[in-house]
Design a protein around this motif. Sequence first.
Motif, mmCIF file in Angstrom:
data_model
loop_
_atom_site.group_PDB
_atom_site.id
_atom_site.type_symbol
_atom_site.label_atom_id
_atom_site.label_comp_id
_atom_site.label_asym_id
_atom_site.label_seq_id
_atom_site.Cartn_x
_atom_site.Cartn_y
_atom_site.Cartn_z
ATOM 1 N N VAL A 129 75.049 57.135 -14.848
ATOM 2 C CA VAL A 129 73.956 56.294 -14.384
ATOM 3 C C VAL A 129 73.173 56.959 -13.255
ATOM 4 O O VAL A 129 72.226 56.372 -12.739
ATOM 5 N N THR A 130 73.565 58.168 -12.887
ATOM 6 C CA THR A 130 72.843 58.888 -11.843
ATOM 7 C C THR A 130 71.540 59.438 -12.402
ATOM 8 O O THR A 130 71.468 59.900 -13.546
ATOM 9 N N SER A 131 70.494 59.399 -11.612
ATOM 10 C CA SER A 131 69.197 59.909 -12.033
ATOM 11 C C SER A 131 69.265 61.403 -12.328
ATOM 12 O O SER A 131 69.936 62.159 -11.627
ATOM 13 N N VAL A 132 68.564 61.826 -13.379
ATOM 14 C CA VAL A 132 68.532 63.246 -13.727
ATOM 15 C C VAL A 132 67.905 64.058 -12.601
ATOM 16 O O VAL A 132 68.323 65.187 -12.319
ATOM 17 N N VAL A 133 66.917 63.480 -11.951
ATOM 18 C CA VAL A 133 66.263 64.184 -10.842
ATOM 19 C C VAL A 133 67.259 64.426 -9.706
ATOM 20 O O VAL A 133 67.322 65.528 -9.143
ATOM 21 N N ALA A 134 68.043 63.405 -9.387
ATOM 22 C CA ALA A 134 69.039 63.567 -8.323
ATOM 23 C C ALA A 134 70.082 64.610 -8.701
ATOM 24 O O ALA A 134 70.484 65.439 -7.863
ATOM 25 N N VAL A 135 70.515 64.578 -9.953
ATOM 26 C CA VAL A 135 71.489 65.573 -10.403
ATOM 27 C C VAL A 135 70.901 66.974 -10.306
ATOM 28 O O VAL A 135 71.559 67.921 -9.859
ATOM 29 N N ALA A 136 69.640 67.122 -10.713
ATOM 30 C CA ALA A 136 69.011 68.441 -10.681
ATOM 31 C C ALA A 136 68.868 68.952 -9.248
ATOM 32 O O ALA A 136 69.082 70.142 -8.984
ATOM 33 N N VAL A 137 68.514 68.071 -8.317
ATOM 34 C CA VAL A 137 68.368 68.488 -6.920
ATOM 35 C C VAL A 137 69.700 68.959 -6.361
ATOM 36 O O VAL A 137 69.793 70.017 -5.709
ATOM 37 N N VAL A 138 70.759 68.191 -6.631
ATOM 38 C CA VAL A 138 72.088 68.556 -6.115
ATOM 39 C C VAL A 138 72.562 69.867 -6.722
ATOM 40 O O VAL A 138 73.010 70.784 -6.012
ATOM 41 N N PHE A 139 72.441 70.000 -8.039
ATOM 42 C CA PHE A 139 72.935 71.204 -8.689
ATOM 43 C C PHE A 139 72.064 72.415 -8.366
ATOM 44 O O PHE A 139 72.558 73.551 -8.385
ATOM 45 N N SER A 140 70.796 72.199 -8.099
ATOM 46 C CA SER A 140 69.940 73.315 -7.693
ATOM 47 C C SER A 140 70.410 73.903 -6.362
ATOM 48 O O SER A 140 70.387 75.126 -6.168
ATOM 49 N N GLY A 144 72.225 77.649 -5.717
ATOM 50 C CA GLY A 144 71.281 78.466 -4.973
ATOM 51 C C GLY A 144 71.751 79.903 -4.855
ATOM 52 O O GLY A 144 72.945 80.177 -4.716
ATOM 53 N N THR A 145 70.807 80.839 -4.903
ATOM 54 C CA THR A 145 71.172 82.262 -4.885
ATOM 55 C C THR A 145 71.707 82.704 -3.527
ATOM 56 O O THR A 145 72.720 83.413 -3.437
ATOM 57 N N GLU A 146 71.061 82.283 -2.459
ATOM 58 C CA GLU A 146 71.434 82.754 -1.136
ATOM 59 C C GLU A 146 72.454 81.852 -0.445
ATOM 60 O O GLU A 146 73.404 82.331 0.170
ATOM 61 N N PHE A 147 72.231 80.548 -0.530
ATOM 62 C CA PHE A 147 73.070 79.630 0.253
ATOM 63 C C PHE A 147 73.778 78.591 -0.640
ATOM 64 O O PHE A 147 74.186 77.546 -0.149
ATOM 65 N N GLY A 148 73.903 78.870 -1.920
ATOM 66 C CA GLY A 148 74.566 77.934 -2.813
ATOM 67 C C GLY A 148 76.071 77.920 -2.627
ATOM 68 O O GLY A 148 76.687 78.927 -2.249
ATOM 69 N N LEU A 149 76.661 76.764 -2.892
ATOM 70 C CA LEU A 149 78.103 76.615 -2.713
ATOM 71 C C LEU A 149 78.876 77.523 -3.655
ATOM 72 O O LEU A 149 79.873 78.149 -3.255
#
Length: 312
Positions: A129-140, A144-149
Amino acid sequence: MTTAAPPVPAVPKPARSRLLRFEQRGMPYALISPYFLLFAVFGLFPLGFTLWVSLHRWRLAGEKEWVGFDNYAFLLTNERFWNATGNTLGIFVMSTIPQLLLALAIASALNKRMRFRLAIRLGILLPMVTSVVAVAVVFSHLYGTEFGLFNWLLNLVGVDNINWRADKLPSWFAISSMIDWRWTGYNAIIFLAAMQTIPRDLYEAAAIDGASPRRQFWQITVPQLRPIIIFTVFVSTMGGLTLFAEPTMFGSGLYGGGTAGQFQTVAMYIVQAFRQRNNYGLAAAAAWLLFLMILIVALINYLFVNRIRGSR
């Protein structure tokens, strides 16, 4: 003194028989006719109109010219379309297989007695039920290339940073993880509901015969879940072949699927041809090719179901 009520005129036998015949044969069709009317208006007509459009060089703000199967010939020889097809199939395979296996394992764990079982079952549905936009922001941010988890974790084991959007396999993996995170819980609940319908006598008899829990799972649970597994494979296949939201949001809302189309799907190709290139006919032809691809997969699934039923 009371007066007798006037006699009710008898319905002629031919009219009564026709009415009875209509109630028995025609009434069921009359009751379900609204569905078919809506399906004809919102299903068959758009399908037929899209086929008609695909046979034209059709631009929304320009003239329309009959070209026959030229749009299909262009797509079948177009490198970008085949690239989008390969991306679609690759992401589908990379996401569907782990998703269903993980959902089966989660359902098996939830089928056992545990504390807070209801809360856990509800919790695994939250990603859906989570918004696709929210999922995309979190996973982006996670990719992340430089500071991604994930790159930070890879650096801990001596692996250099990965540009998750630059190449095919890393981008496929990132998008597949988004899909799995959203839909694994949904499939797990379906598997769980099917597991609870399996008679407990089968497990008790197997335990008496000395079967271990692992053997009970593979010899009892999985065979009993065959129809449900086929259903989830079918639904996941349809969703995987029409994948659009996750890769689009992963590409910052662009339809190109990266600089070289490394994660562009067929659905993204269709929207790009329609909205950015103003080529309505080409988009309609691509949509029909996608529709035929889905039909082929559905036919394979149907034959697979019949084969399993015949083997019982």
